[in-house]
Design a protein around this motif. Structure first.
Motif, mmCIF file in Angstrom:
data_model
loop_
_atom_site.group_PDB
_atom_site.id
_atom_site.type_symbol
_atom_site.label_atom_id
_atom_site.label_comp_id
_atom_site.label_asym_id
_atom_site.label_seq_id
_atom_site.Cartn_x
_atom_site.Cartn_y
_atom_site.Cartn_z
ATOM 1 N N ARG A 135 23.022 4.692 16.908
ATOM 2 C CA ARG A 135 22.509 4.232 18.200
ATOM 3 C C ARG A 135 21.624 3.011 17.979
ATOM 4 O O ARG A 135 20.843 2.973 17.018
ATOM 5 C CB ARG A 135 21.649 5.329 18.831
ATOM 6 N N TYR A 139 18.488 2.643 23.175
ATOM 7 C CA TYR A 139 18.321 4.037 23.605
ATOM 8 C C TYR A 139 16.856 4.461 23.718
ATOM 9 O O TYR A 139 16.545 5.398 24.442
ATOM 10 C CB TYR A 139 19.065 4.981 22.650
ATOM 11 N N ILE A 151 17.229 14.062 24.202
ATOM 12 C CA ILE A 151 18.566 13.904 23.602
ATOM 13 C C ILE A 151 19.144 12.495 23.792
ATOM 14 O O ILE A 151 19.836 11.978 22.927
ATOM 15 C CB ILE A 151 19.525 14.995 24.152
ATOM 16 N N HIS A 160 18.993 13.579 16.648
ATOM 17 C CA HIS A 160 19.912 13.625 17.793
ATOM 18 C C HIS A 160 20.980 14.705 17.578
ATOM 19 O O HIS A 160 21.250 15.522 18.463
ATOM 20 C CB HIS A 160 20.568 12.258 18.034
ATOM 21 N N ARG A 164 21.519 18.049 19.847
ATOM 22 C CA ARG A 164 22.818 18.117 20.538
ATOM 23 C C ARG A 164 23.539 19.425 20.192
ATOM 24 O O ARG A 164 24.129 20.067 21.050
ATOM 25 C CB ARG A 164 23.666 16.896 20.137
ATOM 26 N N TYR A 171 25.635 23.558 28.008
ATOM 27 C CA TYR A 171 26.361 22.701 28.942
ATOM 28 C C TYR A 171 27.812 23.127 29.110
ATOM 29 O O TYR A 171 28.455 22.763 30.082
ATOM 30 C CB TYR A 171 26.348 21.251 28.442
ATOM 31 N N ILE A 224 22.140 19.867 40.318
ATOM 32 C CA ILE A 224 21.641 19.839 38.938
ATOM 33 C C ILE A 224 20.409 20.723 38.778
ATOM 34 O O ILE A 224 20.255 21.416 37.770
ATOM 35 C CB ILE A 224 21.409 18.385 38.439
ATOM 36 N N GLY A 337 22.109 13.481 35.087
ATOM 37 C CA GLY A 337 23.192 14.166 35.781
ATOM 38 C C GLY A 337 23.275 13.963 37.282
ATOM 39 O O GLY A 337 24.279 14.334 37.888
ATOM 40 N N SER A 340 24.527 9.533 38.373
ATOM 41 C CA SER A 340 25.881 9.190 37.922
ATOM 42 C C SER A 340 26.935 9.881 38.790
ATOM 43 O O SER A 340 27.871 9.246 39.296
ATOM 44 C CB SER A 340 26.056 9.604 36.453
ATOM 45 N N MET A 409 24.294 0.791 26.356
ATOM 46 C CA MET A 409 24.618 1.863 25.399
ATOM 47 C C MET A 409 24.867 1.277 24.006
ATOM 48 O O MET A 409 25.823 1.656 23.313
ATOM 49 C CB MET A 409 25.883 2.627 25.809
ATOM 50 N N LYS A 411 25.333 0.212 20.353
ATOM 51 C CA LYS A 411 25.435 0.881 19.054
ATOM 52 C C LYS A 411 25.180 -0.169 17.967
ATOM 53 O O LYS A 411 25.458 -1.359 18.170
ATOM 54 C CB LYS A 411 26.822 1.502 18.859
ATOM 55 N N CYS A 484 34.318 6.487 30.250
ATOM 56 C CA CYS A 484 33.155 6.276 31.139
ATOM 57 C C CYS A 484 32.144 7.412 30.946
ATOM 58 O O CYS A 484 31.007 7.306 31.386
ATOM 59 C CB CYS A 484 33.565 6.084 32.595
ATOM 60 N N PHE A 485 32.536 8.468 30.252
ATOM 61 C CA PHE A 485 31.594 9.533 29.896
ATOM 62 C C PHE A 485 31.078 9.373 28.467
ATOM 63 O O PHE A 485 30.457 10.272 27.914
ATOM 64 C CB PHE A 485 32.274 10.903 30.004
ATOM 65 N N PHE A 490 28.205 10.950 20.896
ATOM 66 C CA PHE A 490 27.283 10.551 21.963
ATOM 67 C C PHE A 490 27.830 10.893 23.351
ATOM 68 O O PHE A 490 27.223 10.550 24.354
ATOM 69 C CB PHE A 490 27.022 9.038 21.899
ATOM 70 N N CYS A 492 29.084 12.436 26.897
ATOM 71 C CA CYS A 492 28.330 13.133 27.947
ATOM 72 C C CYS A 492 28.471 14.651 27.818
ATOM 73 O O CYS A 492 29.586 15.176 27.769
ATOM 74 C CB CYS A 492 28.866 12.684 29.301
ATOM 75 N N GLY A 494 27.335 16.663 30.169
ATOM 76 C CA GLY A 494 27.443 17.228 31.509
ATOM 77 C C GLY A 494 28.765 16.923 32.183
ATOM 78 O O GLY A 494 28.922 17.118 33.391
HETATM 79 C C1 HEM Z 1 30.267 11.157 36.710
HETATM 80 C C2 HEM Z 1 29.164 11.603 36.134
HETATM 81 C C3 HEM Z 1 28.676 11.237 34.756
HETATM 82 C C4 HEM Z 1 28.979 10.168 33.964
HETATM 83 C C5 HEM Z 1 29.951 9.024 34.251
HETATM 84 C C6 HEM Z 1 28.218 10.296 32.738
HETATM 85 C C7 HEM Z 1 28.251 9.387 31.685
HETATM 86 C C8 HEM Z 1 27.505 9.499 30.531
HETATM 87 C C9 HEM Z 1 27.452 8.501 29.489
HETATM 88 C C10 HEM Z 1 28.172 7.169 29.497
HETATM 89 C C11 HEM Z 1 26.633 8.980 28.513
HETATM 90 C C12 HEM Z 1 26.183 8.262 27.235
HETATM 91 C C13 HEM Z 1 27.249 7.963 26.228
HETATM 92 C C14 HEM Z 1 26.717 7.155 25.058
HETATM 93 O O1 HEM Z 1 25.519 7.195 24.762
HETATM 94 O O2 HEM Z 1 27.513 6.482 24.403
HETATM 95 C C15 HEM Z 1 26.166 10.280 28.948
HETATM 96 C C16 HEM Z 1 25.333 11.091 28.214
HETATM 97 C C17 HEM Z 1 24.823 12.274 28.670
HETATM 98 N N1 HEM Z 1 25.079 12.884 29.876
HETATM 99 FE FE1 HEM Z 1 26.324 12.222 31.313
HETATM 100 N N2 HEM Z 1 27.477 11.442 32.815
HETATM 101 C C18 HEM Z 1 27.726 12.048 34.022
HETATM 102 C C19 HEM Z 1 27.179 13.240 34.481
HETATM 103 C C20 HEM Z 1 26.323 14.042 33.782
HETATM 104 C C21 HEM Z 1 25.796 15.319 34.242
HETATM 105 C C22 HEM Z 1 26.147 15.990 35.574
HETATM 106 C C23 HEM Z 1 24.948 15.772 33.271
HETATM 107 C C24 HEM Z 1 24.157 17.046 33.239
HETATM 108 C C25 HEM Z 1 24.548 18.181 33.761
HETATM 109 C C26 HEM Z 1 24.959 14.814 32.176
HETATM 110 C C27 HEM Z 1 24.277 14.945 30.989
HETATM 111 C C28 HEM Z 1 24.351 14.042 29.949
HETATM 112 C C29 HEM Z 1 23.596 14.216 28.700
HETATM 113 C C30 HEM Z 1 22.665 15.357 28.362
HETATM 114 C C31 HEM Z 1 23.910 13.104 27.906
HETATM 115 C C32 HEM Z 1 23.369 12.803 26.515
HETATM 116 C C33 HEM Z 1 24.340 13.251 25.432
HETATM 117 C C34 HEM Z 1 23.822 12.904 24.055
HETATM 118 O O3 HEM Z 1 22.938 12.085 23.927
HETATM 119 O O4 HEM Z 1 24.304 13.472 23.065
HETATM 120 N N3 HEM Z 1 25.805 13.771 32.531
HETATM 121 N N4 HEM Z 1 26.717 10.578 30.170
#
Ligand code: HEM
Length: 571
Positions: A135, A139, A151, A160, A164, A171, A224, A337, A340, A409, A411, A484-485, A490, A492, A494
């Motif tokens: 990262r 971040y 996280i 991290h 995780r 989750y 959430i 959460g 997004s 984001m 890296k 996109c997630f 790393f 998502c 959620g």
């Molecule tokens: C459409 C909805 C969502 C999108 C597009 C999205 C997208 C993302 C992205 C792009 C990342 C970071 C990836 C990276 O660092 O390279 C991320 C991380 C994360 N998201 Fe989401 N997210 C969404 C919904 C949610 C929801 C609903 C939750 C919780 C319930 C959530 C919890 C997290 C967490 C905890 C991380 C950190 C993971 C880590 O650092 O290991 N997200 N998300």
């Protein structure tokens, strides 16, 4: 004394200049705006412009293009942040081959020749489980607490990975037996709120509009909090922002923008004067109030009278997260959460409801499902929604055309550097170069998504025939949109929750309500700061059933006075 100070000053200036020049030339072969080669002001201006997504995409289109596929050009971005001198973002198109990792990461195209697009491939390589990329400092700006990381903000790989591993099961939904029922309950409340307060009845002179940007945020915030703590914030109950959280977030936007560029400024949060001004759990309003709410819900799970509920929080406790860790992580859950998912929901609703053929097709699919008994009432089950191809196409298209996260984001290239293939020429990116992600550019790439990539068209996701080429086309789009997630270590956590919310809320809202944008020329205001701040997204809502009936016209008798425009047929 003065002479010594002057000498020291000049020496530091010289050192700075030498480093700045070295930094500039170490990446000058990637091309880009010249200012971006010397300072972060270009990046600050771009991130603060309110349309960073489009500006990054313009930059990618201007610099470092390389032909791919059938002569179409495509792009990506590389930003250079120097080790300690003023970071210098650069831009270039690239595909990635990493020297140190060559055994694990074969040259692009060798392993999966037709599925991977260079930008997507690079993104995956950097985030993969055993990738030596880490990262970037970007971040650290996601730290919400002066003393505690979370996280999303850990740049230390081990820390991290450790958190995780402990959080992922919570989750996953397997242990969270209430998850789907909790989402359903909030969705029913959302639909009830719209129905009871916002349905217009023009025939009875009841004219109302609803701000979709607001109510969708209320929905995801209550989901959430319910799935995280077992208790909602009460946005939907009160039809308002009970803690002033969203208003507070809007006030914090300038800081979010500056911290996202000058990440080292996060250190000032440690200064006692600054710390005192930061949101804290004793606050009555804003983010601090949300922190207080999170703290109270966590506290209830500890001690002799601890509440037990088989949910995310319970799972985190079982995995050994401390009370302090939980307070910080649950807050992150809310910020990560809610917004997004809300933007994905509102934009998908916007695009479908403003495209009648798409709306009709989606409704036809849903109604057929209901008739065949394949869709539960009053709320579709997640597993059922996953069986509806057109609904899935609409949701993917929504995530693609408006990827909810547009932050960099970034890296970081490992020590020793990496070879990056630009225009078929391998170029060296020194260690600690930070490579940012342009999600908008990636999701609007005509090479992957077709020449009409700027248009919302769910049909692109449907396989037209069984040929290998066609299946490859759709597979490549699927592989890209899923990014996109995020990806790999790393990615998502959620995602399952977000997908469940979208699977249910899109179709159930449209089955009940007819949505009409109040101002198609400017349907909403938008500020893009790594996520979207939408306002004034006003829609007229009518009950779908009554709307359908009023559309039934009975033409009785031979001569009908249809009220045709006067004047056109007169002598
Ligand atoms: C459409 C909805 C969502 C999108 C597009 C999205 C997208 C993302 C992205 C792009 C990342 C970071 C990836 C990276 O660092 O390279 C991320 C991380 C994360 N998201 Fe989401 N997210 C969404 C919904 C949610 C929801 C609903 C939750 C919780 C319930 C959530 C919890 C997290 C967490 C905890 C991380 C950190 C993971 C880590 O650092 O290991 N997200 N998300």
């Amino acid at each position: 004394m003065l002479g010594a100070t002057l000498g020291l000053g000049l020496a530091l200036l010289a050192l700075y200049l030498v480093r700045a020049i070295r930094t500039y030339y170490s990446l000058s072969h990637f091309g880009g705006h010249w200012v971006a080669g010397w300072s972060r002001l270009w990046l600050l201006r771009t991130q603060g412009s309110g349309e960073m997504n489009k500006r990054f995409t313009e930059v990618n289109r201007k610099y470092g293009e390389f032909p791919i596929g059938e002569g179409v050009e495509t792009k990506s971005t590389i930003f250079r942040f120097a080790v300690w001198v003023s970071p210098t973002p650069r831009s270039a198109s690239l595909t990635l081959v990493h020297r140190a990792d060559e055994t694990q990461a074969p040259r692009l195209g060798l392993r999966r020749p037709c599925l991977s697009h260079p930008m997507a491939e690079l993104f995956r390589r950097m985030s993969a489980v055993r990738s030596p990329f880490t990262r970037g400092r970007w971040y650290t700006a996601l730290k919400l607490h002066p003393d505690r990381d979370n996280i999303t903000s850990y740049v230390d790989e081990h820390k991290h990975a450790a958190i995780r591993t402990r959080m992922a099961p919570g989750y996953s939904g397997k242990e969270n037996v209430h998850l789907e029922a909790d989402v359903d309950e909030q969705l029913l409340k959302f639909l009830d709120l719209v129905s009871s307060k916002y349905v217009a009845q023009p025939e009875q002179d009841i004219f109302r509009t609803v701000d979709l940007s607001q109510v969708t945020s209320y929905f995801t915030l209550d989901v959430i909090s319910k799935v995280a703590f077992g208790q909602t914030f009460g946005f939907l109950d009160n039809d308002e922002d009970p803690f002033g959280y969203l208003a507070n977030l809007a006030q914090m936007l300038p800081a979010i923008i500056v911290f996202g560029v000058y990440t080292e400024l996060t250190n000032i949060m440690k200064l006692p004067a600054v710390k005192a001004a930061l949101p804290k759990s004793s606050d009555k309003r804003g983010l601090g109030r949300v922190m207080g709410f999170a703290r109270d819900r966590v506290q209830e799970r500890f001690g002799p009278k601890a509440i037990r509920r088989q949910d995310m929080l319970d799972e985190f406790i079982k995995r050994g997260l401390t009370q302090e860790e939980l307070e910080s992580e649950t807050l992150t859950q809310i910020t990560a959460g809610s917004d997004s998912t809300a933007s994905a929901l509102r934009m998908t609703l916007h695009f479908i409801s403003t495209s009648p053929p798409i709306l009709e097709r989606l409704l036809a699919e849903a109604r057929a499902g209901i008739e065949a008994g394949k869709i539960s009432r009053p709320i579709i089950q997640d597993v059922e929604a996953r069986q509806l191809p057109y609904l899935q196409a609409c949701i993917k298209e929504g995530l693609r055309i408006y990827p909810p996260v547009t932050g960099l984001m970034a890296k970081m290239v490992p020590e020793g550097g990496a070879m990056i293939d630009v225009d078929g020429v391998e170029k060296f990116a020194p260690g600690r170069t930070q490579i940012g992600w342009n999600s908008w550019g990636m999701m609007h790439d005509p090479v992957v998504f077709g020449a009409d990539a700027e248009i919302y068209r769910p049909e692109r996701w449907l396989v037209r025939d069984e040929s290998e080429k066609e299946r490859g086309r759709v597979a490549r789009m699927n592989e890209t949109v899923t990014l996109c997630f995020g990806y790999g270590r790393f990615g998502c956590l959620g995602r399952g929750v977000a997908t469940m919310e979208l699977n249910k809320a899109v179709v159930e809202t449209l089955l009940r309500f007819n949505l009409q944008s109040c101002n198609l020329a400017k349907p909403f205001n938008e500020k893009v700061v790594g996520f979207y701040v939408h306002t004034d997204m006003d829609f007229v809502v009518t009950e779908r059933s009554s709307g359908d009936q009023s559309a039934l016209v009975r033409l009785e008798g031979d001569k009908v006075d249809a009220g045709a425009l006067a004047g056109a047929y007169e002598e």
